[in-house]
Design a protein around this motif. Structure first.
Motif, PDB file in Angstrom:
ATOM      1  N   LEU B  19       0.835  -1.206   0.000  1.00 41.76           N
ATOM      2  CA  LEU B  19       0.000   0.000   0.000  1.00 41.76           C
ATOM      3  C   LEU B  19       0.867   1.251   0.000  1.00 41.76           C
ATOM      4  CD1 LEU B  19      -2.520  -1.135   2.754  1.00 41.76           C
ATOM      5  CD2 LEU B  19      -2.865  -1.196   0.296  1.00 41.76           C
ATOM      6  N   ASP B  20       1.958   1.216  -0.706  1.00 42.87           N
ATOM      7  CA  ASP B  20       2.985   2.240  -0.574  1.00 42.87           C
ATOM      8  C   ASP B  20       3.061   3.191  -1.763  1.00 42.87           C
ATOM      9  OD1 ASP B  20       4.756   3.211   1.173  1.00 42.87           O
ATOM     10  OD2 ASP B  20       6.472   2.088   0.410  1.00 42.87           O
ATOM     11  N   GLU B  21       2.174   3.053  -2.742  1.00 42.72           N
ATOM     12  CA  GLU B  21       2.273   3.892  -3.939  1.00 42.72           C
ATOM     13  C   GLU B  21       1.856   5.326  -3.636  1.00 42.72           C
ATOM     14  OE1 GLU B  21       3.469   3.632  -7.103  1.00 42.72           O
ATOM     15  OE2 GLU B  21       4.386   1.899  -6.177  1.00 42.72           O
ATOM     16  N   PRO B  22       2.684   6.301  -3.991  1.00 41.05           N
ATOM     17  CA  PRO B  22       2.335   7.682  -3.706  1.00 41.05           C
ATOM     18  C   PRO B  22       1.268   8.206  -4.660  1.00 41.05           C
ATOM     19  CG  PRO B  22       4.437   7.558  -4.821  1.00 41.05           C
ATOM     20  CD  PRO B  22       4.004   6.155  -4.581  1.00 41.05           C
ATOM     21  N   PHE B 104      12.925  12.318  -6.972  1.00 46.87           N
ATOM     22  CA  PHE B 104      12.218  11.311  -7.764  1.00 46.87           C
ATOM     23  C   PHE B 104      11.107  10.728  -6.890  1.00 46.87           C
ATOM     24  CE2 PHE B 104      11.595   7.147  -9.719  1.00 46.87           C
ATOM     25  CZ  PHE B 104      11.515   7.502 -11.056  1.00 46.87           C
ATOM     26  N   VAL B 105       9.915  10.573  -7.469  1.00 47.74           N
ATOM     27  CA  VAL B 105       8.781  10.077  -6.684  1.00 47.74           C
ATOM     28  C   VAL B 105       8.518   8.602  -6.994  1.00 47.74           C
ATOM     29  CG1 VAL B 105       6.315  10.358  -6.197  1.00 47.74           C
ATOM     30  CG2 VAL B 105       7.763  12.358  -6.571  1.00 47.74           C
ATOM     31  N   SER B 106       8.290   8.288  -8.251  1.00 43.79           N
ATOM     32  CA  SER B 106       8.067   6.891  -8.642  1.00 43.79           C
ATOM     33  C   SER B 106       8.108   6.819 -10.159  1.00 43.79           C
ATOM     34  CB  SER B 106       6.719   6.375  -8.128  1.00 43.79           C
ATOM     35  OG  SER B 106       5.671   6.968  -8.855  1.00 43.79           O
ATOM     36  N   GLU B 107       8.108   5.603 -10.668  1.00 43.04           N
ATOM     37  CA  GLU B 107       8.126   5.431 -12.122  1.00 43.04           C
ATOM     38  C   GLU B 107       6.808   5.906 -12.735  1.00 43.04           C
ATOM     39  OE1 GLU B 107       9.540   1.256 -11.959  1.00 43.04           O
ATOM     40  OE2 GLU B 107      11.094   1.968 -13.312  1.00 43.04           O
ATOM     41  N   GLY B 110       6.954  10.148 -11.792  1.00 42.19           N
ATOM     42  CA  GLY B 110       8.099  10.954 -12.208  1.00 42.19           C
ATOM     43  C   GLY B 110       8.720  11.665 -11.032  1.00 42.19           C
TER      44      GLY B 110
END
Lengths: 236, 148
Positions: B19-22, B104-107, B110
């Motif tokens: 449950l870690d997706e920003p 950087f935040v995530s793929e 971006g």
């Protein structure tokens, strides 16, 4: 706020330690059987490696890393030391991020299966973690106000520190071979980030988008016995 | 009992870690709110401008309008932004400095830019007061009061 949560967790853990000691004092025979000398001489050393890191290195193109783990077993207590390295290459539509670095952790575990005949372990513990790493990011994006923007960010020798509450199992599978896992609740992260760039992923800690994070390692280990463990207290 | 507890713990850790997706929505905190006030009694003042924008890069945000409060974006690829406010009589300048840190935040999301320590480097108004030095990601708070 961040420090307050960390402090409360540490106090909670110290209370567990205190309770453990208090219960031990209520066992009248154990004090006679186990001398202090016997209790605090190492009974064995476990050396292992994290399988998850090795599998991820083989199966994921954007990750490379490994971790070795050593534990000195002082009967009920263990001194644990981990050393590892990891690097990631991550790409989005507008940015390419890469990091690589080393980390170590050190701490103490308390075994709650103290009298298990195979010396299997179910533990709670604390760790202090430290990482030194390098990260870079190339950005090229179109902003509706400012137009096309591009820049390269590079940050070397970044230092990070954190604390962990850990729990896990160590199970003997055959002769000197053991398996085990460690679940980690990581908190109280401090970094010396630069003016231009904030860390995204810290080797040994993980992503920094939250103040706390979770980690999990699955170890394959060998245990080298050093001496016979003290006899458990006689049952009434 | 111990084995059941141990497996439950593993399941819990794996579940929580998934449950870690920003959230990718408006990641940069690059918006500031500016209120215009009368110098004599700090009441709301109306500024009539013929043009308003930035000096570098030369951008025009508004023409021939009035406002008592407005929200402006800061250039997060620089460490300062210079705004001009052209009125019928004169042209005012407001030069703001800040720290902009890329992350950087995530793929999926971006990168984002985290702005902080905003301060007034230079201005041509009668007085400017900084209320809060951390820009926001939405047009909501008032960061500066300009007195004239």
């Amino acid at each position: 706020m961040h420090d307050l949560v960390a402090m409360r967790l540490l106090i909670f853990f110290l209370l567990i330690l205190g309770a453990d000691g208090a219960f031990s004092q209520n066992e009248p025979d154990s004090a006679k059987v186990d001398t202090v000398r016997n209790k605090y001489l190492p009974t064995g050393v476990r050396i292992g490696t994290d399988i998850i890191s090795l599998v991820r290195t083989r199966t994921q193109n954007n990750f490379h890393g490994w971790e070795v783990n050593g534990e000195i077993d002082f009967s009920r207590y263990s001194l644990a030391i981990d050393y590892g390295t990891w690097g990631k290459d991550l790409n989005s539509d507008s940015a390419a991020y890469a990091n690589t670095g080393d980390y170590w952790r050190a701490g103490i575990d308390i075994d709650f299966l103290n009298n298990d005949p195979d010396r299997n372990v179910f533990f709670l513990g604390v760790r202090y973690g430290r990482s030194v790493f390098t990260e870079s990011m190339n950005v090229m994006r179109f902003d509706p106000t400012w137009g096309l923007l591009s820049d390269n960010f590079y940050h070397s020798n970044v230092n990070a520190w954190w604390l962990e509450l850990t729990t896990g199992l160590r199970v003997k599978i055959w002769k000197i071979f053991w398996v085990g896992y460690t679940g980690r609740f990581k908190f109280a992260l401090t970094t010396d980030a630069s003016e231009e760039m904030l860390p995204h992923d810290i080797p040994g800690f993980g992503r920094t988008n939250k103040e706390t994070t979770w980690g999990f390692n699955y170890y394959l280990m060998v245990r080298i016995p050093l001496r016979k463990a003290p006899a458990p207290p006689p049952e009434k | 009992m111990v084995r059941t507890s141990a497996w439950l713990l593993v399941f819990l850790i794996v579940t929580v870690s998934c449950l870690d997706e920003p959230d990718c929505y408006h990641l940069n905190n690059d918006i500031i709110g500016i209120s215009f006030k009368k110098l004599e009694d700090s009441s709301a003042d109306m500024l009539a401008i013929t043009a308003m924008g930035t000096v570098e890069p030369p951008l025009l945000f508004y023409t021939d309008t009035t406002f008592t409060k407005l929200f402006l974006p800061l250039n997060y690829f620089q460490d300062e932004t210079i705004f001009f406010f052209e009125t019928a009589d004169t042209t005012h300048f407001l030069r703001l400095g800040y720290v902009s840190q890329a992350q950087f935040v995530s793929e999926n999301c971006g990168e984002k830019f985290v702005l902080s320590t905003m301060r007034v480097l230079e201005h041509s108004f009668d007085s400017v007061r900084v209320l809060t030095d951390v820009p926001t990601s939405e047009a909501a708070a008032t960061h500066l009061e300009i007195f004239q």
